[in-house]
Every structure is written in C-alpha cells, then in structure tokens.
Design a protein around this motif. Structure first.
Motif, PDB file in Angstrom:
ATOM      1  N   ASN A 247      42.741  47.271  43.488  1.00 13.99           N
ATOM      2  CA  ASN A 247      42.246  46.031  42.879  1.00 13.99           C
ATOM      3  C   ASN A 247      42.162  44.942  43.935  1.00 13.99           C
ATOM      4  N   ARG A 248      41.171  44.090  43.780  1.00 10.18           N
ATOM      5  CA  ARG A 248      40.973  42.991  44.725  1.00 10.18           C
ATOM      6  C   ARG A 248      41.990  41.886  44.453  1.00 10.18           C
ATOM      7  N   LYS A 249      42.740  41.539  45.497  1.00 14.50           N
ATOM      8  CA  LYS A 249      43.710  40.452  45.346  1.00 14.50           C
ATOM      9  C   LYS A 249      43.090  39.146  45.827  1.00 14.50           C
ATOM     10  N   ASP A 250      42.456  39.212  46.983  1.00 10.14           N
ATOM     11  CA  ASP A 250      41.608  38.118  47.455  1.00 10.14           C
ATOM     12  C   ASP A 250      40.491  38.752  48.275  1.00 10.14           C
ATOM     13  N   SER A 251      39.655  37.948  48.902  1.00 10.72           N
ATOM     14  CA  SER A 251      38.470  38.523  49.546  1.00 10.72           C
ATOM     15  C   SER A 251      38.802  39.491  50.689  1.00 10.72           C
TER      16      SER A 251
END
Ligand code: ZN
Length: 382
Positions: free
Chosen positions: A117-121
């Motif tokens: 999952n994307r946490k930040d860019s």
C-alpha cells in the motif's frame, strides 16, 4: 601523460611520481576492485584477499612489520551479510541487485509475495507481511555496513526503474549475521635516517562494503582503493628516498563498519602516540578536479598554511579547502587523543559513492600526481 612530462621539466631535479607510478596506482586499484576482492568485505573471502595483496606489496618493498606478530593486527566484530542469491520482484518485474535496488544492511532474512500500500509518494508498505516490508523509492542507491541485524525488510528501489504505483513485491533475501568476523589492520614502517624518536604516520582504510548477494559487489575504487594506492606509492617513494624520521603506514579494516579498525588500533595503544609528529589519513583520492579538502585544516592552522604555501609555490592542486573536526574517517580516534592529524580527500569528478558504480575504469585519478607531490613536500617541511 603531457601533464606528467611538463611536471618533470619543472621539477626534474626532485623525485616526481612518474607515469610508471600512476600505472602502479592503476594496478593496485584494479586488484583491490577485482571480483576476487569482492568489495573487500565479509563474503567470499574478499577482505582477506585484499589484505594478502597489500601484505605482499609491503614485503616486496622491504618494509618492516609494525606489530610484534608481523604485518597484521587481528580484531573482530559482528557484521550482517547477504551471502546468497537474492530475488526482488516489484510489480512483476525482476530487479537487478545494485543497479535497481539495494537492501537495508540491517535486514534479516525474508521470503514471500505481498501486496503493498502507498504510504506516501516515495514509500510503500505491506500490512500483512510477518515483519515490516517497506519499499522506498530513491534518486540514488547507497549501501553501507551494519553490525547487527533486525527483523525488518527494507528495500531502496531506484525511482524510474519500476512502474508506479507499486502494488506488489516478491522477495527472497537470506541474511547471515557473522558474530565474530575476524578482520585485520595492516602496519609497516621504514626507519628514519636521523631519528626514530619522532614519526610521521600515513593511513588509509582498505575495507569497503563487500557484496550484496552472491554476484553483486561494491568495488570501492575511489573509496578507498585510491587511498591505498597512494599509500603503497608512498612506501615505494620512501624506500627510494629514505625519510629523516620513522615513517609508518597503516591500512585499516572495519572503517565502513564504523571506524572499527582504527578504534581498535588506538584503544590498544599500538604505537607510541606521543611520538607522532603528524598523521595523514587518505580516503577518496581518485579525483581532484576541484582540488582537495583537509579535515582538521581549521584546527591545525600552521600545517594548513604550510600546505597552501607549498601549493602556491609549486602550482599543484586547484584549491585546498578546510574543515573542522569530523568523525568521517580513521583520523578521528587519533585526533581525539591529541595526535595532530589531517584527513585529506579529493574534490570533483564522478559522484559514485557507496554504490556499484564506484569502479576502477571510471576513476579519473585527475590530480593524483599533484596530490602525491603536495603530500611528500608537506611531510618534508614539517
Ligand atoms: Zn572511505
């Protein structure tokens, strides 16, 4: 070559490093960055290979062993390694170790395929892996050495070499913590013609980061095969031009693991430190387009001024910059106990650092001869 020729015209009467000696530097750097030396680290006998080579050069040059037991001083420490084949697949693409990704040196073993999952860019994490699985996207990959391991799996991936967003990763990494890795410092000396009560010490670390997996290794041409080559050239120089005072050559291991070899050397009082007139540590000597940096130059002003005076007179390096104290190489422990010391590194040139691109063929040795001349002149005027 032209530069060396002109140099010899102006300074023909004194010793100059000849083309032959830069060929020798190239030979040393090639040996130390070879596959056999495997990044001068902790797998495939890489560090030992480098140690044996340096020792054979010191023996051939007729130097004296520094330690009661010979050229070697043994010490050990724990180090985390990745000795076997690695596999990292991101979004279904198999990545190349070193080129596309670098693992965190503290990583434990890890195997499995997980959704991310994307946490930040720039950060992707898995919620359901048995230990934290984290991928960081980076502009540059930089490896280092860890003396412990942790139940984590952190991987830096070069941004642009994978599709974004990252949704899945398949990873198989085996790590092995070596609890008592046996390492060795190497030391030699040449007697002074006037006195052995005072001495000059030259130092350079010969270890690097080792390998990552069974095929990828970090050559460390600039860091610090270059510095070792200068030291071995200094050995040859002082064999031909015997020094007035005792001259010591130290090749440290464990630098990349936290200056461990030099720490051991200093803690064990391996020399009579009171007698050291000056110590010069050389690390990252392979460039010089923009001159040199002198760590501790802001502390030892008299010696820093001497360097500049010689440089102005002989027109050697482009610029001599100075810094204060820094815990960034092996001079540090000596400075801490009051031994006057400089750490010199060259500026400019390729930016490869702690990665697979720090290779022998790309090392320009742009100002090698000038820096060598500056060091020997400096020591001669101390
Ligand atoms: Zn270094």
């Amino acid at each position: 070559m032209l530069r060396i020729f002109l140099f010899s015209v102006f300074f023909g009467s004194t010793f100059v490093l000849s083309a032959q000696d830069t060929l020798y530097a190239r030979k040393v750097i090639r040996k130390l960055t070879s596959k056999e030396a495997f990044g001068r680290g902790y797998t495939k006998g890489g560090l030992d290979h480098a140690a044996r080579f340096i020792c054979s050069e010191l023996t051939a040059a007729n130097t004296n062993p520094l330690f009661p037991t010979g050229y070697y001083q043994y010490f050990d420490f724990s180090v985390n390694t990745f000795p076997s084949k690695m596999k990292v697949k991101v979004n279904g693409k198999l990545l190349k170790p070193g080129m596309d990704y670098i693992v965190n040196p503290e990583n434990g073993s890890f195997k499995g395929k997980y959704q991310l999952n994307r946490k930040d860019s720039l950060t992707y994490v898995s919620e359901n892996a048995p230990c934290p699985l984290i991928i960081h996207l980076k502009k540059k990959l930089t490896f280092s050495v860890a003396t412990q391991s942790a139940a984590i799996c952190m991987i830096d991936v070069l941004r642009g070499n994978v599709s974004e967003p990252i949704t899945s990763a398949e990873v198989h990494i085996k790590s092995k913590l070596l609890k008592n890795f046996s390492s060795r410092n190497i030391g030699a000396f040449i007697n002074g013609t006037r006195s052995n009560d005072s001495m000059v010490v030259f130092a350079a670390h010969y270890d690097h980061l080792g390998g990552m997996g069974n095929r990828t290794y970090f050559p460390g041409a600039n860091d610090n095969a270059s510095g070792v080559s200068v030291l071995l050239n200094l050995v040859k120089y002082y064999e031909k031009n015997p020094p007035g005072i005792k001259t010591v050559f130290l090749f440290f291991a464990g630098e990349e693991a936290g200056l461990l070899g030099s720490k051991f050397f200093v803690e064990n009082k391996s020399l009579d430190f009171e007698k050291i007139k000056f110590l010069i540590n050389l690390d990252l000597l392979g460039t010089g387009e923009e001159g040199i940096m002198v760590v501790n130059g802001a502390i030892h002003s008299k010696e820093y001024d001497l360097l500049n005076k010689i440089n102005e007179k002989k027109k050697l390096v482009k610029e001599i910059k100075k810094r204060g104290k820094a815990r960034n190489s092996d001079h540090y422990w000596f400075s801490e106990i009051g031994v006057p010391a400089f750490f010199i590194y060259t500026l400019g040139g390729p930016s490869a650092y702690h990665d697979v691109h720090d290779v022998a063929d790309k090392l320009p040795l742009s100002d090698y001869v000038d820096v060598f001349k500056l060091i020997t002149e400096f020591v001669g005027h101390l």
